[in-house]
Design a protein around this motif. Structure first.
Motif, PDB file in Angstrom:
ATOM      1  N   LEU A 253       1.836 -10.721  -3.190  1.00 33.64           N
ATOM      2  CA  LEU A 253       0.979  -9.550  -3.394  1.00 33.64           C
ATOM      3  C   LEU A 253      -0.369  -9.748  -2.705  1.00 33.64           C
ATOM      4  O   LEU A 253      -0.874  -8.824  -2.042  1.00 33.64           O
ATOM      5  CB  LEU A 253       0.780  -9.314  -4.892  1.00 33.64           C
ATOM      6  CG  LEU A 253      -0.116  -8.130  -5.260  1.00 33.64           C
ATOM      7  CD1 LEU A 253       0.470  -6.819  -4.760  1.00 33.64           C
ATOM      8  CD2 LEU A 253      -0.335  -8.060  -6.778  1.00 33.64           C
ATOM      9  N   THR A 254      -0.948 -10.931  -2.831  1.00 34.67           N
ATOM     10  CA  THR A 254      -2.235 -11.217  -2.204  1.00 34.67           C
ATOM     11  C   THR A 254      -2.185 -10.989  -0.703  1.00 34.67           C
ATOM     12  O   THR A 254      -3.084 -10.360  -0.118  1.00 34.67           O
ATOM     13  CB  THR A 254      -2.657 -12.675  -2.486  1.00 34.67           C
ATOM     14  OG1 THR A 254      -2.761 -12.881  -3.891  1.00 34.67           O
ATOM     15  CG2 THR A 254      -3.984 -13.001  -1.822  1.00 34.67           C
ATOM     16  N   LEU A 255      -1.151 -11.481  -0.060  1.00 35.07           N
ATOM     17  CA  LEU A 255      -1.050 -11.402   1.395  1.00 35.07           C
ATOM     18  C   LEU A 255      -0.738  -9.990   1.864  1.00 35.07           C
ATOM     19  O   LEU A 255      -1.220  -9.557   2.915  1.00 35.07           O
ATOM     20  CB  LEU A 255      -0.001 -12.397   1.882  1.00 35.07           C
ATOM     21  CG  LEU A 255      -0.447 -13.858   1.692  1.00 35.07           C
ATOM     22  CD1 LEU A 255       0.747 -14.808   1.715  1.00 35.07           C
ATOM     23  CD2 LEU A 255      -1.465 -14.255   2.745  1.00 35.07           C
ATOM     24  N   CYS A 256       0.065  -9.251   1.087  1.00 36.10           N
ATOM     25  CA  CYS A 256       0.310  -7.841   1.414  1.00 36.10           C
ATOM     26  C   CYS A 256      -0.996  -7.039   1.340  1.00 36.10           C
ATOM     27  O   CYS A 256      -1.278  -6.194   2.195  1.00 36.10           O
ATOM     28  CB  CYS A 256       1.337  -7.242   0.458  1.00 36.10           C
ATOM     29  SG  CYS A 256       3.056  -7.674   0.808  1.00 36.10           S
ATOM     30  N   VAL A 257      -1.786  -7.314   0.301  1.00 39.04           N
ATOM     31  CA  VAL A 257      -3.062  -6.628   0.139  1.00 39.04           C
ATOM     32  C   VAL A 257      -4.024  -6.997   1.265  1.00 39.04           C
ATOM     33  O   VAL A 257      -4.692  -6.129   1.844  1.00 39.04           O
ATOM     34  CB  VAL A 257      -3.687  -6.973  -1.231  1.00 39.04           C
ATOM     35  CG1 VAL A 257      -5.121  -6.449  -1.322  1.00 39.04           C
ATOM     36  CG2 VAL A 257      -2.854  -6.382  -2.357  1.00 39.04           C
ATOM     37  N   THR A 258      -4.109  -8.282   1.581  1.00 38.61           N
ATOM     38  CA  THR A 258      -5.006  -8.744   2.640  1.00 38.61           C
ATOM     39  C   THR A 258      -4.751  -8.006   3.943  1.00 38.61           C
ATOM     40  O   THR A 258      -5.691  -7.570   4.630  1.00 38.61           O
ATOM     41  CB  THR A 258      -4.836 -10.261   2.861  1.00 38.61           C
ATOM     42  OG1 THR A 258      -5.155 -10.951   1.655  1.00 38.61           O
ATOM     43  CG2 THR A 258      -5.742 -10.756   3.980  1.00 38.61           C
ATOM     44  N   ALA A 259      -3.482  -7.850   4.283  1.00 45.87           N
ATOM     45  CA  ALA A 259      -3.127  -7.186   5.543  1.00 45.87           C
ATOM     46  C   ALA A 259      -3.546  -5.719   5.536  1.00 45.87           C
ATOM     47  O   ALA A 259      -4.257  -5.261   6.435  1.00 45.87           O
ATOM     48  CB  ALA A 259      -1.622  -7.311   5.782  1.00 45.87           C
ATOM     49  N   GLY A 260      -3.119  -4.980   4.521  1.00 44.06           N
ATOM     50  CA  GLY A 260      -3.370  -3.548   4.514  1.00 44.06           C
ATOM     51  C   GLY A 260      -4.817  -3.166   4.293  1.00 44.06           C
ATOM     52  O   GLY A 260      -5.343  -2.258   4.941  1.00 44.06           O
ATOM     53  N   CYS A 323       2.198  -3.851  13.305  1.00 48.69           N
ATOM     54  CA  CYS A 323       1.322  -2.692  13.527  1.00 48.69           C
ATOM     55  C   CYS A 323      -0.145  -3.098  13.680  1.00 48.69           C
ATOM     56  O   CYS A 323      -0.880  -2.518  14.488  1.00 48.69           O
ATOM     57  CB  CYS A 323       1.478  -1.685  12.395  1.00 48.69           C
ATOM     58  SG  CYS A 323       3.060  -0.817  12.395  1.00 48.69           S
ATOM     59  N   LEU A 324      -0.583  -4.100  12.913  1.00 46.51           N
ATOM     60  CA  LEU A 324      -1.967  -4.556  13.033  1.00 46.51           C
ATOM     61  C   LEU A 324      -2.230  -5.183  14.402  1.00 46.51           C
ATOM     62  O   LEU A 324      -3.304  -5.009  14.985  1.00 46.51           O
ATOM     63  CB  LEU A 324      -2.289  -5.560  11.924  1.00 46.51           C
ATOM     64  CG  LEU A 324      -2.573  -4.966  10.542  1.00 46.51           C
ATOM     65  CD1 LEU A 324      -2.555  -6.054   9.480  1.00 46.51           C
ATOM     66  CD2 LEU A 324      -3.910  -4.232  10.531  1.00 46.51           C
ATOM     67  N   TYR A 403      -7.855  -7.690  14.003  1.00 53.34           N
ATOM     68  CA  TYR A 403      -6.548  -7.200  13.545  1.00 53.34           C
ATOM     69  C   TYR A 403      -5.393  -8.085  14.001  1.00 53.34           C
ATOM     70  O   TYR A 403      -4.374  -8.194  13.302  1.00 53.34           O
ATOM     71  CB  TYR A 403      -6.350  -5.760  14.010  1.00 53.34           C
ATOM     72  CG  TYR A 403      -7.235  -4.770  13.277  1.00 53.34           C
ATOM     73  CD1 TYR A 403      -7.477  -4.910  11.919  1.00 53.34           C
ATOM     74  CD2 TYR A 403      -7.842  -3.712  13.938  1.00 53.34           C
ATOM     75  CE1 TYR A 403      -8.294  -4.026  11.238  1.00 53.34           C
ATOM     76  CE2 TYR A 403      -8.667  -2.801  13.272  1.00 53.34           C
ATOM     77  CZ  TYR A 403      -8.887  -2.974  11.921  1.00 53.34           C
ATOM     78  OH  TYR A 403      -9.692  -2.096  11.256  1.00 53.34           O
ATOM     79  N   THR A 404      -5.528  -8.756  15.145  1.00 53.82           N
ATOM     80  CA  THR A 404      -4.473  -9.683  15.576  1.00 53.82           C
ATOM     81  C   THR A 404      -4.403 -10.879  14.631  1.00 53.82           C
ATOM     82  O   THR A 404      -3.314 -11.321  14.243  1.00 53.82           O
ATOM     83  CB  THR A 404      -4.733 -10.171  17.011  1.00 53.82           C
ATOM     84  OG1 THR A 404      -4.737  -9.044  17.901  1.00 53.82           O
ATOM     85  CG2 THR A 404      -3.646 -11.145  17.454  1.00 53.82           C
TER      86      THR A 404
END
Length: 434
Positions: A253-260, A323-324, A403-404
């Motif tokens: 969850l932490t990493l999904c949040v960090t990305a978005g 996408c990022l 973003y990369t």
């Protein structure tokens, strides 16, 4: 249609005045209304951009994003306390308190009048509203899982869907309010705070837990080896914390949040600087993207019911990562919008899928406390993502570097979804696809 006699509910809530089977859909509507009001936090980039350009503020990119970062950071404290209190006292009182605190924080922020009041903006919008947001957020998620054991993924997606949709209306309304008085952008918080208070109280007033012994007629969940859901262990919060799975799910969850959230925190300036959107066009795009944030919570949660939770999280991380990485090179309006929409869709999907995943892994009896504590991942990711993005962007607007870097982190994180398995004590009650 579901049936059942209305009996007194646990945790002090009043008895239902109508058959609980039909009443549960009204609770969904109340949950969406509450989540819509607190989900307006995702419109922050509209305010952040105004605070950078307003003569009375003139904030740097990092300072302009900090109130939002503090808000997300405070959510965990709210969800932790709110989740535990809900399991003891019932959902209505917790949701009402959370909605009031959230709105009061927004209203307090409306009294700021320039850079000298920056501390008050952090206190009101960041600390107070962030705590209230978390306190209220966990309530409909835990409550509705108890009412809908037959639609766990879909219903948790709906339970948080309103939160994702919160910025749909708020973004253009906030931009309109700011445009009326661009030298004092925080004045827009006054009417918005009043609206949030009304909506959250109206939704929360409906909340209650199902009656003791509540079941859904005709629903008999079949587990991996034919066992029903009642054969699986119902973990307490302490027991869940002693499993490696709790930490793995929290990390995912932490990493999904960090990305978005790295994009969400910079959505408006990114649209302007990369794809050439006007200020009003970028604000409108933020509102449109919020639709995908909300839709992702419903769509991906439903998909996870079919393909499995970990396969879903694999897809979410891969799509966000790719996408990022491509986003800084999307100088066209259409391509930028598509990539951003996918990122928002996947970001929302993590919140729609994780409550059902936690229910699969640990049961729903103590869902408020277990998932409420798990939302520390939201706060950690909500701090890390915006800080990494704003720091790497700097004054030079280095979007490719920012973003990369975050996209690569998301792709590497896929490894966690491969090693995360349902605890042995729950496998009999969880479908094999999970």
């Amino acid at each position: 249609m579901d049936s059942g006699k209305p009996t007194r509910e646990p945790h002090g809530d009043a008895p239902t005045a109508q058959p609980p089977g039909s009443f549960r859909w009204l609770l969904v509507a109340g949950g969406l209304l509450l989540q819509f009001s607190i989900g307006a936090v995702y419109a922050w980039s509209v305010f952040g951009g105004a605070l950078e350009s307003a003569d009375s503020w003139q904030l740097s990119t990092v300072r302009a994003s900090l109130p939002f970062t503090v808000t997300i950071g405070m959510i965990f404290i709210g969800t932790y306390l709110g989740g535990r209190l809900q399991d003891l006292k019932g959902p209505r009182v917790v949701a009402l308190i959370g909605g009031i605190i959230y709105a009061l924080g927004i209203l307090l922020a409306s009294f700021t009048d320039g850079a000298d009041d920056y501390w008050l903006l952090i206190l009101g919008y960041g600390i107070i509203s962030g705590f209230g947001l978390g306190f209220a957020y966990i309530v409909p998620i835990a409550m509705l899982q108890k009412w809908f054991p037959d639609k766990t993924g879909l219903i948790t997606g709906l339970a948080v869907g309103g939160f994702g949709f919160g910025a749909v209306l708020t973004s253009p309304v906030a931009q309109w309010l700011i445009d009326r008085n661009p030298d004092d952008p925080t004045s827009a918080f006054l009417p918005l705070g009043i609206a949030y208070l009304v909506m959250s109280l109206a939704g929360a007033a409906l909340f209650r837990n199902p009656p003791e012994g509540y079941t859904v007629p005709g629903f008999a969940p079949v587990g991996r080896n034919g066992g029903g859901a009642d054969r699986g262990k119902e973990y307490t919060q302490g027991e869940a914390l002693r499993t490696p799975q709790w930490y793995l799910l929290t990390a995912i969850l932490t990493l999904c949040v960090t990305a978005g959230i790295s994009l969400i925190s910079q959505a408006k300036p990114s649209a302007s600087d990369i794809a050439g959107f006007s200020a009003s066009g970028a604000a409108a795009l933020v509102g449109v993207l919020a639709i995908f944030n909300g839709a992702g919570r419903i769509v991906w949660a439903a998909i996870s019911d079919r393909i499995g939770r970990m396969k879903t999280f694999t897809a979410l991380l891969v799509l966000q990562g790719v996408c990022l990485i491509v986003l800084p090179h999307a100088t066209g309006v259409v391509l930028f919008s598509i990539l951003a929409a996918i990122i928002y869709l996947c970001y929302g999907g993590a919140f729609g899928t994780m409550p059902a995943t936690a229910g699969d892994f640990f049961g729903v009896r103590n869902a408020g406390a277990i998932y409420g504590l798990m939302l520390i991942g939201w706060s950690i990711g909500g701090i890390i993502g915006p800080i990494i993005a704003s720091t790497l962007l700097g004054d030079d607007k280095a979007y490719t570097l920012a973003y990369t870097t975050i996209g690569i982190i998301a792709l590497v994180s896929v490894a966690l979804t491969v090693i995360t398995k349902v605890p042995a004590a729950r496998r009999e009650s969880v479908p094999a696809r999970s």
